[in-house]
Design a protein around this motif. Structure first.
Motif, short mmCIF file in Angstrom:
data_model
loop_
_atom_site.label_atom_id
_atom_site.label_comp_id
_atom_site.label_asym_id
_atom_site.label_seq_id
_atom_site.Cartn_x
_atom_site.Cartn_y
_atom_site.Cartn_z
N ILE A 3 0.86 -1.18 0.00
CA ILE A 3 0.00 0.00 0.00
C ILE A 3 0.90 1.23 0.00
N THR A 4 0.80 2.04 -1.04
CA THR A 4 1.63 3.23 -1.16
C THR A 4 0.80 4.48 -0.91
N ALA A 5 1.24 5.30 0.03
CA ALA A 5 0.62 6.60 0.28
C ALA A 5 1.36 7.66 -0.52
N VAL A 6 0.61 8.50 -1.21
CA VAL A 6 1.17 9.58 -2.02
C VAL A 6 0.69 10.90 -1.46
N THR A 7 1.61 11.83 -1.22
CA THR A 7 1.22 13.12 -0.66
C THR A 7 2.18 14.21 -1.09
N CYS A 8 1.69 15.44 -1.04
CA CYS A 8 2.48 16.64 -1.34
C CYS A 8 2.57 17.49 -0.08
N ARG A 24 1.77 3.92 8.91
CA ARG A 24 2.41 2.62 9.08
C ARG A 24 1.59 1.73 10.01
N VAL A 25 0.99 2.33 11.05
CA VAL A 25 0.15 1.56 11.97
C VAL A 25 -1.06 0.98 11.25
N ILE A 26 -1.65 1.71 10.32
CA ILE A 26 -2.86 1.21 9.64
C ILE A 26 -2.55 0.37 8.41
N GLY A 27 -1.27 0.17 8.10
CA GLY A 27 -0.94 -0.79 7.06
C GLY A 27 -0.25 -0.25 5.83
N VAL A 28 0.03 1.06 5.76
CA VAL A 28 0.77 1.59 4.62
C VAL A 28 2.20 1.04 4.66
N THR A 29 2.67 0.55 3.52
CA THR A 29 4.00 -0.05 3.46
C THR A 29 5.03 0.85 2.79
N ASP A 30 4.56 1.76 1.94
CA ASP A 30 5.46 2.61 1.16
C ASP A 30 4.90 4.03 1.09
N PHE A 31 5.80 4.99 0.88
CA PHE A 31 5.41 6.39 0.82
C PHE A 31 6.10 7.08 -0.34
N GLN A 83 4.36 -0.47 -8.35
CA GLN A 83 4.46 -1.79 -7.71
C GLN A 83 3.39 -2.01 -6.65
N ALA A 84 2.59 -0.98 -6.34
CA ALA A 84 1.64 -1.06 -5.23
C ALA A 84 0.40 -1.86 -5.62
N ASP A 85 -0.15 -2.58 -4.64
CA ASP A 85 -1.46 -3.21 -4.81
C ASP A 85 -2.57 -2.18 -4.64
N TRP A 86 -2.33 -1.20 -3.76
CA TRP A 86 -3.27 -0.12 -3.52
C TRP A 86 -2.50 1.18 -3.39
N VAL A 87 -3.12 2.28 -3.84
CA VAL A 87 -2.54 3.62 -3.70
C VAL A 87 -3.51 4.47 -2.89
N TRP A 88 -2.96 5.18 -1.90
CA TRP A 88 -3.74 6.03 -1.01
C TRP A 88 -3.24 7.45 -1.17
N VAL A 89 -4.05 8.31 -1.78
CA VAL A 89 -3.71 9.71 -2.00
C VAL A 89 -4.34 10.54 -0.89
N ALA A 90 -3.52 11.17 -0.06
CA ALA A 90 -4.04 11.92 1.08
C ALA A 90 -3.04 13.00 1.48
#
Length: 340
Positions: A3-8, A24-31, A83-90
């Protein structure tokens, strides 16, 4: 699951470790972080975290003031996203509060039936009279919000979205992914209760539906806690900084009042408090990280002091202190109904 989080970010230094630790606590693996024009050690703290393998940090590629959208266009090409299974934009003031299972993103995905996208509804958390910036977790300091189903005079409230790798993506938006339904059909897309998102939202039927839909019953599995104000000190610094979409945007009295409704107490995110603080401590234990965090905190306070040496910011502080506790729309209705 990757799970990759993307942010500005720009000048978010004091708040970075809490946000990263929480993700990281809720499961994001990459940033993937994009930064621009930082003066509070944000960029140097991100670089040091990147040295430790915690995240990827890139300069914002924007060639104009549309920082977020140009960064999101670039993000689609980056390996950490591909490479992410999921992307989280926040954004760094947004915290995904998951109410099901073990309170992680995988639990939310399972509860929603493993769709191709999940759009989770905002809940705006008020300043609640906190004036002084404190170097302490935001989720502990601010626990009051508007009625979850009504924000100001709106029953349709904005969302942010998790996007699965096989979503028929045209491009990432700040609030939701965009796709061509005529070419690919309707993706499996739910709200934070696992219900299909409204067709008018999915199809972008009008501008208002691009990033919002009715909030009632939309947060059974998750809420997106949005701490847009934080302390009064930090709000003044935010006003000086501008936001990721528009340089020198003015966060005026209306912006403050719209987000400072403290009529509803929601401490549910405190379920994460203990693991969050343990994860923050682990990050601070990495060489150089605690010192850079402390520098960012000191620079944040110094910026506040510099701003309050200006008459305009003294006036802004006083204006916000004296602002009506009601959003402008509610004030107008109260006057119309002659409620005192």
């Amino acid at each position: 699951m990757r799970i990759t989080a993307v942010t500005c970010v720009k000048n978010e230094g004091p708040f970075l470790l809490e946000w990263i630790a929480f993700q990281r606590v809720i499961g994001v693996t990459d940033f993937l972080f994009y930064s621009n024009d930082c003066t509070d050690a944000t960029d140097r703290l991100l670089d040091r975290l990147a040295d430790h393998g915690i995240l990827t940090h890139l300069p914002n590629p924007a060639t104009n003031r549309n920082y977020q959208m140009q960064a999101l266009k670039d993000a689609k090409t980056q390996q950490v996203v591909k490479q992410a299974d999921w992307v989280w934009v926040a954004d760094v003031d947004e915290f995904l509060n998951i109410h099901v299972g073990d309170h992680t993103i995988p639990a939310l995905i399972a509860a929603c039936g493993n769709p191709q996208a999940i759009s989770v509804t905002f809940q705006f958390f008020a300043n609640n009279g906190v004036e002084a910036f404190e170097d302490a977790p935001v989720i502990r300091q601010f626990q009051h919000s508007h009625n979850p189903d009504i924000w100001c005079d709106q029953t349709a409230i904005e969302v942010k979205s998790l996007v699965r790798a096989d979503f028929p993506l045209a491009y990432y938006g700040a609030h939701r992914p965009f796709h061509d339904e005529d070419k690919h059909g309707a993706p499996l897309w739910t709200d934070g209760s696992g219900r299909p998102v409204p067709p008018r939202f999915r199809k972008r039927a009008n501008k208002r539906r691009i990033r919002a839909f009715p909030a009632r019953d939309a947060r059974a599995h998750a809420t997106l806690n949005h701490y847009a104000l934080r302390s009064l000190d930090s709000y003044l610094v935010k006003n000086d900084r501008g936001d990721v979409n528009r340089e020198h945007r003015a966060f005026d009295d209306s912006y403050w009042r719209e987000r400072n409704d403290n009529g509803y107490h929601d401490p549910s995110i405190l379920r994460y408090a203990a693991p969050l603080e343990a994860e923050m401590a682990a990050l601070k234990a990495l060489p150089g990280i605690a010192d850079l965090h402390d520098e960012a905190v000191a620079l944040h306070r110094a910026k506040r002091d510099d701003l309050l040496a200006q008459d305009s910011y003294q006036q802004m502080r006083d204006q916000l202190r004296a602002a009506s506790p009601f959003p402008p729309m509610e004030d107008a209705l109260r006057k119309e109904l002659e409620i005192t």
